[in-house]
Write a protein that holds these residues in place. Structure first.
Motif, PDB file in Angstrom:
ATOM      1  N   MET A   1     -46.026 -19.353 -45.629  1.00 35.17           N
ATOM      2  CA  MET A   1     -45.193 -18.418 -44.857  1.00 35.17           C
ATOM      3  C   MET A   1     -46.037 -17.601 -43.885  1.00 35.17           C
ATOM      4  SD  MET A   1     -42.159 -17.305 -44.227  1.00 35.17           S
ATOM      5  CE  MET A   1     -41.216 -17.965 -45.592  1.00 35.17           C
ATOM      6  N   GLU A   2     -47.230 -17.206 -44.356  1.00 33.89           N
ATOM      7  CA  GLU A   2     -48.116 -16.407 -43.502  1.00 33.89           C
ATOM      8  C   GLU A   2     -48.523 -17.183 -42.261  1.00 33.89           C
ATOM      9  OE1 GLU A   2     -52.424 -14.089 -43.766  1.00 33.89           O
ATOM     10  OE2 GLU A   2     -51.509 -14.971 -45.569  1.00 33.89           O
ATOM     11  N   HIS A   3     -48.749 -18.509 -42.424  1.00 39.83           N
ATOM     12  CA  HIS A   3     -49.141 -19.326 -41.279  1.00 39.83           C
ATOM     13  C   HIS A   3     -48.031 -19.358 -40.235  1.00 39.83           C
ATOM     14  CE1 HIS A   3     -52.867 -20.626 -43.007  1.00 39.83           C
ATOM     15  NE2 HIS A   3     -52.269 -21.099 -44.098  1.00 39.83           N
ATOM     16  N   TRP A   4     -46.777 -19.540 -40.704  1.00 40.25           N
ATOM     17  CA  TRP A   4     -45.669 -19.602 -39.756  1.00 40.25           C
ATOM     18  C   TRP A   4     -45.446 -18.255 -39.079  1.00 40.25           C
ATOM     19  CZ3 TRP A   4     -44.714 -24.153 -38.229  1.00 40.25           C
ATOM     20  CH2 TRP A   4     -44.797 -25.238 -39.099  1.00 40.25           C
ATOM     21  N   THR A   5     -45.696 -17.166 -39.815  1.00 37.61           N
ATOM     22  CA  THR A   5     -45.576 -15.830 -39.217  1.00 37.61           C
ATOM     23  C   THR A   5     -46.549 -15.676 -38.060  1.00 37.61           C
ATOM     24  OG1 THR A   5     -44.937 -14.889 -41.353  1.00 37.61           O
ATOM     25  CG2 THR A   5     -45.711 -13.354 -39.670  1.00 37.61           C
ATOM     26  N   GLU A   6     -47.745 -16.242 -38.194  1.00 41.17           N
ATOM     27  CA  GLU A   6     -48.750 -16.177 -37.141  1.00 41.17           C
ATOM     28  C   GLU A   6     -48.247 -16.845 -35.865  1.00 41.17           C
ATOM     29  OE1 GLU A   6     -52.063 -15.931 -34.758  1.00 41.17           O
ATOM     30  OE2 GLU A   6     -51.600 -14.823 -36.592  1.00 41.17           O
ATOM     31  N   TYR A   7     -47.589 -17.985 -36.003  1.00 43.42           N
ATOM     32  CA  TYR A   7     -47.122 -18.722 -34.831  1.00 43.42           C
ATOM     33  C   TYR A   7     -45.872 -18.088 -34.225  1.00 43.42           C
ATOM     34  CZ  TYR A   7     -50.571 -22.080 -36.340  1.00 43.42           C
ATOM     35  OH  TYR A   7     -51.765 -22.658 -36.708  1.00 43.42           O
ATOM     36  N   THR A   8     -45.009 -17.534 -35.057  1.00 50.12           N
ATOM     37  CA  THR A   8     -43.853 -16.822 -34.492  1.00 50.12           C
ATOM     38  C   THR A   8     -44.312 -15.559 -33.763  1.00 50.12           C
ATOM     39  OG1 THR A   8     -43.512 -15.698 -36.632  1.00 50.12           O
ATOM     40  CG2 THR A   8     -42.230 -17.696 -36.209  1.00 50.12           C
ATOM     41  N   ARG A   9     -45.361 -14.911 -34.301  1.00 54.29           N
ATOM     42  CA  ARG A   9     -45.927 -13.740 -33.621  1.00 54.29           C
ATOM     43  C   ARG A   9     -46.497 -14.131 -32.266  1.00 54.29           C
ATOM     44  NH1 ARG A   9     -50.222 -11.524 -31.948  1.00 54.29           N
ATOM     45  NH2 ARG A   9     -51.342 -13.439 -32.443  1.00 54.29           N
ATOM     46  N   PHE A  10     -47.221 -15.255 -32.229  1.00 56.69           N
ATOM     47  CA  PHE A  10     -47.789 -15.742 -30.968  1.00 56.69           C
ATOM     48  C   PHE A  10     -46.690 -16.109 -29.986  1.00 56.69           C
ATOM     49  CE2 PHE A  10     -49.157 -19.711 -28.685  1.00 56.69           C
ATOM     50  CZ  PHE A  10     -49.896 -19.073 -27.702  1.00 56.69           C
ATOM     51  N   LEU A  11     -45.651 -16.787 -30.463  1.00 55.73           N
ATOM     52  CA  LEU A  11     -44.526 -17.170 -29.609  1.00 55.73           C
ATOM     53  C   LEU A  11     -43.860 -15.936 -29.010  1.00 55.73           C
ATOM     54  CD1 LEU A  11     -42.770 -19.575 -28.643  1.00 55.73           C
ATOM     55  CD2 LEU A  11     -41.367 -19.233 -30.664  1.00 55.73           C
ATOM     56  N   THR A  12     -43.646 -14.919 -29.851  1.00 61.55           N
ATOM     57  CA  THR A  12     -43.041 -13.668 -29.376  1.00 61.55           C
ATOM     58  C   THR A  12     -43.940 -12.975 -28.358  1.00 61.55           C
ATOM     59  OG1 THR A  12     -41.940 -13.365 -31.506  1.00 61.55           O
ATOM     60  CG2 THR A  12     -42.127 -11.429 -30.094  1.00 61.55           C
ATOM     61  N   ALA A  13     -45.238 -12.926 -28.680  1.00 65.97           N
ATOM     62  CA  ALA A  13     -46.185 -12.266 -27.774  1.00 65.97           C
ATOM     63  C   ALA A  13     -46.205 -12.944 -26.416  1.00 65.97           C
ATOM     64  CB  ALA A  13     -47.585 -12.272 -28.385  1.00 65.97           C
ATOM     65  N   LEU A  14     -46.228 -14.271 -26.419  1.00 66.43           N
ATOM     66  CA  LEU A  14     -46.295 -15.008 -25.156  1.00 66.43           C
ATOM     67  C   LEU A  14     -45.037 -14.791 -24.332  1.00 66.43           C
ATOM     68  CD1 LEU A  14     -48.228 -16.834 -23.661  1.00 66.43           C
ATOM     69  CD2 LEU A  14     -47.163 -18.818 -24.769  1.00 66.43           C
ATOM     70  N   MET A  15     -43.883 -14.757 -24.994  1.00 71.89           N
ATOM     71  CA  MET A  15     -42.623 -14.538 -24.282  1.00 71.89           C
ATOM     72  C   MET A  15     -42.581 -13.136 -23.682  1.00 71.89           C
ATOM     73  SD  MET A  15     -40.026 -16.399 -23.571  1.00 71.89           S
ATOM     74  CE  MET A  15     -38.431 -16.180 -22.766  1.00 71.89           C
ATOM     75  N   VAL A  16     -43.095 -12.162 -24.441  1.00 73.25           N
ATOM     76  CA  VAL A  16     -43.124 -10.778 -23.957  1.00 73.25           C
ATOM     77  C   VAL A  16     -44.060 -10.656 -22.768  1.00 73.25           C
ATOM     78  CG1 VAL A  16     -43.880  -8.440 -24.533  1.00 73.25           C
ATOM     79  CG2 VAL A  16     -42.463  -9.713 -26.138  1.00 73.25           C
ATOM     80  N   SER A 129     -51.336 -13.867 -19.979  1.00 76.91           N
ATOM     81  CA  SER A 129     -50.904 -15.035 -20.739  1.00 76.91           C
ATOM     82  C   SER A 129     -52.051 -16.016 -20.953  1.00 76.91           C
ATOM     83  CB  SER A 129     -49.739 -15.734 -20.026  1.00 76.91           C
ATOM     84  OG  SER A 129     -50.067 -16.045 -18.690  1.00 76.91           O
ATOM     85  N   ILE A 130     -52.918 -16.170 -19.958  1.00 79.62           N
ATOM     86  CA  ILE A 130     -54.054 -17.084 -20.087  1.00 79.62           C
ATOM     87  C   ILE A 130     -55.011 -16.606 -21.178  1.00 79.62           C
ATOM     88  CG2 ILE A 130     -56.137 -17.951 -18.923  1.00 79.62           C
ATOM     89  CD1 ILE A 130     -54.471 -18.068 -16.344  1.00 79.62           C
ATOM     90  N   SER A 131     -55.340 -15.323 -21.171  1.00 79.48           N
ATOM     91  CA  SER A 131     -56.253 -14.790 -22.195  1.00 79.48           C
ATOM     92  C   SER A 131     -55.616 -14.877 -23.579  1.00 79.48           C
ATOM     93  CB  SER A 131     -56.638 -13.343 -21.870  1.00 79.48           C
ATOM     94  OG  SER A 131     -55.502 -12.513 -21.814  1.00 79.48           O
ATOM     95  N   THR A 132     -54.302 -14.692 -23.659  1.00 77.09           N
ATOM     96  CA  THR A 132     -53.614 -14.752 -24.951  1.00 77.09           C
ATOM     97  C   THR A 132     -53.693 -16.137 -25.576  1.00 77.09           C
ATOM     98  OG1 THR A 132     -52.077 -12.984 -24.317  1.00 77.09           O
ATOM     99  CG2 THR A 132     -51.403 -14.419 -26.133  1.00 77.09           C
ATOM    100  N   GLY A 187     -42.664  -3.648 -23.061  1.00 81.61           N
ATOM    101  CA  GLY A 187     -43.928  -2.933 -22.894  1.00 81.61           C
ATOM    102  C   GLY A 187     -44.414  -2.308 -24.173  1.00 81.61           C
ATOM    103  N   LEU A 188     -43.474  -1.765 -24.971  1.00 80.66           N
ATOM    104  CA  LEU A 188     -43.837  -1.157 -26.255  1.00 80.66           C
ATOM    105  C   LEU A 188     -44.397  -2.211 -27.214  1.00 80.66           C
ATOM    106  CD1 LEU A 188     -43.843   1.423 -27.939  1.00 80.66           C
ATOM    107  CD2 LEU A 188     -41.513   0.865 -28.673  1.00 80.66           C
ATOM    108  N   ILE A 189     -43.739  -3.379 -27.262  1.00 81.24           N
ATOM    109  CA  ILE A 189     -44.217  -4.465 -28.120  1.00 81.24           C
ATOM    110  C   ILE A 189     -45.590  -4.937 -27.662  1.00 81.24           C
ATOM    111  CG2 ILE A 189     -43.767  -6.834 -28.896  1.00 81.24           C
ATOM    112  CD1 ILE A 189     -40.768  -6.223 -28.540  1.00 81.24           C
ATOM    113  N   LEU A 190     -45.755  -5.078 -26.343  1.00 80.79           N
ATOM    114  CA  LEU A 190     -47.019  -5.571 -25.801  1.00 80.79           C
ATOM    115  C   LEU A 190     -48.158  -4.580 -26.045  1.00 80.79           C
ATOM    116  CD1 LEU A 190     -48.357  -7.866 -24.323  1.00 80.79           C
ATOM    117  CD2 LEU A 190     -47.736  -6.804 -22.150  1.00 80.79           C
ATOM    118  N   THR A 191     -47.849  -3.283 -26.051  1.00 80.93           N
ATOM    119  CA  THR A 191     -48.869  -2.273 -26.341  1.00 80.93           C
ATOM    120  C   THR A 191     -49.462  -2.483 -27.728  1.00 80.93           C
ATOM    121  OG1 THR A 191     -47.762  -0.633 -24.929  1.00 80.93           O
ATOM    122  CG2 THR A 191     -49.323   0.195 -26.555  1.00 80.93           C
TER     123      THR A 191
END
Length: 210
Positions: A1-16, A129-132, A187-191
């Motif tokens: 579950m922790e592994h999938w959380t990492e990828y959903t976090r990355f997906l959310t971050a990239l979209m933001v 996005s590139i650095s992320t 912006g708040l999420i990205l901060t």
């Protein structure tokens, strides 16, 4: 579950970070007078360009860092600072100068190139996005990690395609106030994401901080 959380976090971050809702007014302005088919072609070329840039960055990021003699820890701190600057601009509902500038937008009067510049680069596939994607590529050494990172990039690009294809109705529905509210929320999420990346980089550079 922790592994999938990492990828959903990355997906959310990239979209933001890509923030397609902020790109809607620029997209509509640059494609003013275009037919539906012409706009659809611009969106397709834009999305393909974004996908190629981000996937290429994810795959070749480590080689580029070694070429320039930069450590991943330093890149994390630098990338986090870039994201933090972007987040501040979003919180203030201001145009993000890290992503694009008035000069680049003015240069887009050549309608044949707007899909690539400034829509894809640097408005969407910019420094943030590139650095992320480069940082995310090095979060795990698992054999499947690289494939899942690329899958997340492709899913993000599909979501981006949907938003831009519906740019006209979304723009009308949100209005200026709605777009500002979304930008501030993103912006708040990205901060928070930026601070986490900077903290991780600092811990690597200065182990005593841990």
């Amino acid at each position: 579950m922790e592994h999938w959380t990492e990828y959903t976090r990355f997906l959310t971050a990239l979209m933001v970070i890509l923030d397609p809702f902020a790109a809607i007014p620029i997209f509509l302005s640059l494609t003013q007078g275009y037919s539906q088919s012409q706009r659809a072609r611009v969106v397709l070329v834009t999305i393909i360009t974004v996908a190629l840039v981000l996937i290429s960055s994810a795959i070749s990021g480590e080689s580029l860092l070694k070429t320039f003699g930069t450590s991943l820890a330093s890149f994390r701190v630098g990338g986090g600072i870039v994201l933090f600057i972007m987040a501040l601009a979003m919180l203030r509902a201001q145009a993000d100068k890290v992503k694009t500038s008035p000069t680049e937008e003015a240069a887009a009067e050549n309608k044949a190139t707007i899909a690539v510049v400034p829509l894809a680069i640097p408005l969407l596939a910019g420094p943030g996005s590139i650095s992320t994607v480069i940082i995310e590529m090095h979060r795990s050494s698992a054999t499947y990690h690289g494939a899942l990172v690329i899958l997340c990039i492709l899913i993000t690009c599909i979501l981006l395609w949907i938003v831009l294809r519906l740019a006209s109705p979304i723009g009308r529905a949100l209005g200026p106030i709605g777009r500002n509210i979304l930008n501030r929320l993103f912006g708040l999420i990205l901060t928070a994401i930026a601070i986490e990346i900077i903290a991780n980089g600092l811990r690597e550079l200065f182990p005593s901080l841990a």
